[in-house]
Design an enzyme around this catalytic site. Sequence first.
Site, mmCIF file in Angstrom:
data_model
loop_
_atom_site.group_PDB
_atom_site.id
_atom_site.type_symbol
_atom_site.label_atom_id
_atom_site.label_comp_id
_atom_site.label_asym_id
_atom_site.label_seq_id
_atom_site.Cartn_x
_atom_site.Cartn_y
_atom_site.Cartn_z
ATOM 1 N N CYS A 76 -11.090 19.329 10.117
ATOM 2 C CA CYS A 76 -9.978 17.821 9.741
ATOM 3 C C CYS A 76 -10.581 17.595 11.057
ATOM 4 C CB CYS A 76 -8.780 18.117 9.315
ATOM 5 S SG CYS A 76 -8.402 15.825 9.444
ATOM 6 N N ASP A 83 -8.820 15.696 12.999
ATOM 7 C CA ASP A 83 -7.477 15.128 13.680
ATOM 8 C C ASP A 83 -8.017 15.866 14.868
ATOM 9 O OD1 ASP A 83 -4.759 15.369 14.088
ATOM 10 O OD2 ASP A 83 -4.491 15.066 12.098
ATOM 11 N N ARG A 93 -5.542 17.432 16.772
ATOM 12 C CA ARG A 93 -4.602 18.787 16.994
ATOM 13 C C ARG A 93 -4.659 19.653 16.228
ATOM 14 N NH1 ARG A 93 0.324 15.898 13.680
ATOM 15 N NH2 ARG A 93 -2.081 15.202 11.933
ATOM 16 N N HIS A 126 -5.290 21.160 7.339
ATOM 17 C CA HIS A 126 -4.394 21.185 7.938
ATOM 18 C C HIS A 126 -2.699 20.941 7.385
ATOM 19 C CE1 HIS A 126 -3.955 17.757 9.409
ATOM 20 N NE2 HIS A 126 -5.328 16.932 10.088
ATOM 21 N N CYS A 185 -2.020 16.207 7.001
ATOM 22 C CA CYS A 185 -3.474 15.903 7.148
ATOM 23 C C CYS A 185 -3.489 13.902 6.134
ATOM 24 C CB CYS A 185 -4.212 16.061 5.941
ATOM 25 S SG CYS A 185 -5.886 15.610 6.144
#
Length: 213
Positions: A43, A45, A47, A99, A102
């Site tokens: 992803c 993302d 993080r 994750h 999400c």
Amino acid sequence: MPDKYKNLLDGNIKWSADTAKSNPDLFKQLAKAQHPEFLWIGCSDSRVPATQVTNALPGSIFVQRNIANMVVHTDTNLLSVVYYAVKVLKVKHIIVCGHYGCGGVLAAMSNKNFGFLDNWLLHIKDVYRLHSKELDAIEDEHKRGERFVELNVQEQVNNLSKISFIQEEWNKGEFPYIHGWVYHLGEGRIHNLDVAVNSAKTLSGVYQYEPNS
């Protein structure tokens, strides 16, 4: 605030100096060529950086990221990355890593309008439709979202298995293996979903390609 981006440049100076001390030959080796054994489809993302969460060195993981770690068969960017990874770099393992929490998956689970993003979220909504019976039976919205994340990863593993040039590699040998993982943001730990495949035999017959003669 406008100059905050300079922190990244300063951070790079410190990182390169620290890395050169701990591993003096690393940058010389990386400058010659890359030989990653892994392709990471994750992803976007911020993080979930692939090398950091796996404690891996630069050069060990080839990376493709998008919203909700999707494998869309009309995404030429992703297909080009996968093709290069399996045909040129000869990666041994492809990891689809989602994750929990999400944003893309949770957005697709809702009925809210997100404008242009809705076009991408439709692919994730299709996963929900495939598993709607199981997901609709989960009353707790948080738990439903977590299960949706897992099922989405599993479907992207299946989507990779449907790609013809991956099946070509399987006809030559056992690699690449495709794995499905989920990263837990609150724990910093990766959960292995145990959905590893290295054969098209698990797919419906219509998705299986005949070996080239």
